[in-house]
Motif scaffolding. Structure first.
Motif, PDB file in Angstrom:
ATOM      1  N   ALA A 251       0.836  -1.194   0.000  1.00  0.00           N
ATOM      2  CA  ALA A 251       0.000   0.000   0.000  1.00  0.00           C
ATOM      3  C   ALA A 251       0.873   1.248   0.000  1.00  0.00           C
ATOM      4  CB  ALA A 251      -0.932   0.005   1.208  1.00  0.00           C
ATOM      5  N   THR A 252       0.370   2.312  -0.624  1.00  0.00           N
ATOM      6  CA  THR A 252       1.118   3.557  -0.770  1.00  0.00           C
ATOM      7  C   THR A 252       0.223   4.735  -0.405  1.00  0.00           C
ATOM      8  OG1 THR A 252       2.382   2.589  -2.600  1.00  0.00           O
ATOM      9  CG2 THR A 252       2.451   4.981  -2.375  1.00  0.00           C
ATOM     10  N   THR A 253       0.685   5.600   0.473  1.00  0.00           N
ATOM     11  CA  THR A 253      -0.081   6.787   0.872  1.00  0.00           C
ATOM     12  C   THR A 253      -0.023   7.845  -0.225  1.00  0.00           C
ATOM     13  OG1 THR A 253       0.506   6.362   3.172  1.00  0.00           O
ATOM     14  CG2 THR A 253      -0.355   8.554   2.647  1.00  0.00           C
ATOM     15  N   TYR A 254      -1.189   8.424  -0.534  1.00  0.00           N
ATOM     16  CA  TYR A 254      -1.255   9.494  -1.529  1.00  0.00           C
ATOM     17  C   TYR A 254      -1.554  10.850  -0.878  1.00  0.00           C
ATOM     18  CZ  TYR A 254      -2.808  12.185  -5.600  1.00  0.00           C
ATOM     19  OH  TYR A 254      -2.962  13.150  -6.555  1.00  0.00           O
ATOM     20  N   ILE A 255      -2.520  10.880   0.051  1.00  0.00           N
ATOM     21  CA  ILE A 255      -2.918  12.134   0.697  1.00  0.00           C
ATOM     22  C   ILE A 255      -3.044  11.919   2.203  1.00  0.00           C
ATOM     23  CG2 ILE A 255      -4.787  13.829   1.001  1.00  0.00           C
ATOM     24  CD1 ILE A 255      -5.537  13.417  -1.909  1.00  0.00           C
ATOM     25  N   ILE A 256      -2.584  12.899   2.976  1.00  0.00           N
ATOM     26  CA  ILE A 256      -2.873  12.981   4.403  1.00  0.00           C
ATOM     27  C   ILE A 256      -3.453  14.357   4.669  1.00  0.00           C
ATOM     28  CG2 ILE A 256      -1.956  12.899   6.743  1.00  0.00           C
ATOM     29  CD1 ILE A 256       0.314  11.175   5.740  1.00  0.00           C
ATOM     30  N   GLY A 257      -4.606  14.409   5.329  1.00  0.00           N
ATOM     31  CA  GLY A 257      -5.231  15.698   5.595  1.00  0.00           C
ATOM     32  C   GLY A 257      -6.237  15.598   6.715  1.00  0.00           C
ATOM     33  N   SER A 258      -7.210  16.524   6.712  1.00  0.00           N
ATOM     34  CA  SER A 258      -8.230  16.567   7.756  1.00  0.00           C
ATOM     35  C   SER A 258      -9.588  16.869   7.145  1.00  0.00           C
ATOM     36  CB  SER A 258      -7.907  17.643   8.797  1.00  0.00           C
ATOM     37  OG  SER A 258      -6.706  17.349   9.486  1.00  0.00           O
ATOM     38  N   VAL A 259     -10.608  16.274   7.746  1.00  0.00           N
ATOM     39  CA  VAL A 259     -12.000  16.593   7.440  1.00  0.00           C
ATOM     40  C   VAL A 259     -12.528  17.453   8.584  1.00  0.00           C
ATOM     41  CG1 VAL A 259     -14.325  15.622   7.188  1.00  0.00           C
ATOM     42  CG2 VAL A 259     -12.363  14.463   6.143  1.00  0.00           C
ATOM     43  N   TYR A 260     -13.235  18.534   8.248  1.00  0.00           N
ATOM     44  CA  TYR A 260     -13.778  19.420   9.264  1.00  0.00           C
ATOM     45  C   TYR A 260     -15.298  19.377   9.227  1.00  0.00           C
ATOM     46  CZ  TYR A 260      -9.029  21.246   9.469  1.00  0.00           C
ATOM     47  OH  TYR A 260      -7.675  21.353   9.610  1.00  0.00           O
ATOM     48  N   LEU A 261     -15.895  18.945  10.333  1.00  0.00           N
ATOM     49  CA  LEU A 261     -17.341  18.877  10.441  1.00  0.00           C
ATOM     50  C   LEU A 261     -17.837  19.874  11.500  1.00  0.00           C
ATOM     51  CD1 LEU A 261     -18.011  15.028  10.321  1.00  0.00           C
ATOM     52  CD2 LEU A 261     -18.067  16.656   8.441  1.00  0.00           C
ATOM     53  N   ARG A 262     -18.771  20.728  11.095  1.00  0.00           N
ATOM     54  CA  ARG A 262     -19.352  21.684  12.048  1.00  0.00           C
ATOM     55  C   ARG A 262     -20.429  20.987  12.866  1.00  0.00           C
ATOM     56  NH1 ARG A 262     -16.465  22.582   7.589  1.00  0.00           N
ATOM     57  NH2 ARG A 262     -15.379  24.570   7.735  1.00  0.00           N
ATOM     58  N   GLU A 263     -20.869  21.683  13.889  1.00  0.00           N
ATOM     59  CA  GLU A 263     -21.798  21.072  14.865  1.00  0.00           C
ATOM     60  C   GLU A 263     -23.044  20.520  14.192  1.00  0.00           C
ATOM     61  OE1 GLU A 263     -22.643  19.524  18.371  1.00  0.00           O
ATOM     62  OE2 GLU A 263     -20.840  20.726  17.973  1.00  0.00           O
ATOM     63  N   GLY A 264     -23.628  21.247  13.279  1.00  0.00           N
ATOM     64  CA  GLY A 264     -24.854  20.804  12.632  1.00  0.00           C
ATOM     65  C   GLY A 264     -24.648  19.681  11.647  1.00  0.00           C
ATOM     66  N   GLU A 265     -23.409  19.375  11.316  1.00  0.00           N
ATOM     67  CA  GLU A 265     -23.115  18.333  10.334  1.00  0.00           C
ATOM     68  C   GLU A 265     -22.799  16.998  11.012  1.00  0.00           C
ATOM     69  OE1 GLU A 265     -21.032  21.659   7.399  1.00  0.00           O
ATOM     70  OE2 GLU A 265     -19.824  20.396   8.699  1.00  0.00           O
ATOM     71  N   LEU A 266     -22.851  16.940  12.328  1.00  0.00           N
ATOM     72  CA  LEU A 266     -22.504  15.732  13.064  1.00  0.00           C
ATOM     73  C   LEU A 266     -23.723  14.890  13.415  1.00  0.00           C
ATOM     74  CD1 LEU A 266     -19.817  17.289  15.417  1.00  0.00           C
ATOM     75  CD2 LEU A 266     -19.407  15.746  13.493  1.00  0.00           C
TER      76      LEU A 266
END
Length: 267
Positions: A251-266
């Protein structure tokens, strides 16, 4: 706002742009299914894997852009890659608990990760005329079925030449795996996904749950080399152990990042 780690990994490949890409999101706790589905739709990959750490290992689930599925090999491999490489996991074996197929184990040896999956027996069926028409086949060796259709051809060249009508396969209600003896491998395969966002899956770990027992019995082997001959392609080391199968890949990593969810999206 909640920040969720995000990884994109090319599974069953030792290089970027090969194998099968999966999105992977480690979670602190399970989010609502609707949120997990919306995230998978936003990622727009064939599968997004989510896992939560437990006292005995990890709970693992897989979502396509249309909903949760019961098993996904390449996203399991990608999840294990993330755990081994980025989560300071000291062991050489990961235990995943799943909702539909029980416990799955992934072990590491060097650069290779090995999936321990259930083996799926197939049975011979009379092929629906629509299946042969959609594949454009006049000749075949045999047709079998487990979760998916398994279409066996005589040669790799015949498999490579297939140009199926994916849309015409929709009424069949199943995925279609087509396989043949390999020229440089024990067997080769392709996997078609009518109704999904990806018409031909690049490398399909779950399909090898039925491919490995089939070819193991046919070839009289327990250890085999396989390749899925999609445009991206991927290599698998395979072993048949009765009611279990082992499939190994890199396996090979392509992207490392973050997902941001606001309060109403949880919720």
């Amino acid at each position: 706002m909640q920040e969720i780690p995000f990884y994109m990994v090319d599974a069953f490949s030792d290089r970027t742009f090969g194998g099968n890409a999966a999105a992977v999101c480690p979670l602190f706790e399970w989010l609502p299914d609707e949120t997990l589905l919306k995230m998978a739709q936003e990622h727009n990959q064939s599968e997004t894997a989510y896992f939560v750490r437990t006292d005995s290992g990890f709970e693992l689930r897989w979502f396509t852009t249309q909903g949760e599925i019961n098993l996904c090999g390449h996203a399991t491999l990608a999840s294990a890659h993330v755990i081994f490489e980025y989560l300071d996991y000291p062991e050489t074996e990961i235990h995943f608990s799943t909702r539909f197929v029980g416990e799955l184990i992934v072990s590491r040896s060097g650069d290779w990760l090995t999936l321990n999956f259930p083996a799926w027996a197939t049975e011979t069926v009379e092929p629906p005329a629509l299946l042969l028409e959609a594949l454009g086949l006049d000749t075949y060796e045999e047709i079998r079925v487990a979760r998916d259709y398994l279409v066996v051809l005589k040669t790799q060249q015949q498999l490579e030449a297939l140009t199926p009508d994916i849309h015409a396969m929709l009424p069949l209600g199943k995925m279609i795996c087509v396989t043949a003896p390999g020229e440089n491998h024990d067997f080769v395969s392709r996997f078609f996904c009518p109704g999904e966002s990806v018409a031909e899956d690049p490398v399909t770990g779950s399909a090898h749950s039925m491919l490995i027992p089939y070819w193991g019995e046919k070839l009289g082997k327990t250890k085999m080399q396989a390749r899925q001959i999609s445009a991206r392609g991927g290599d698998l080391r395979c072993e048949w152990q009765g009611d279990r199968v082992l499939m190994s890949g890199q396996a090979t990593t392509y992207i490392i990042g973050s997902v941001y969810l606001r309060e109403g999206e949880l919720s």
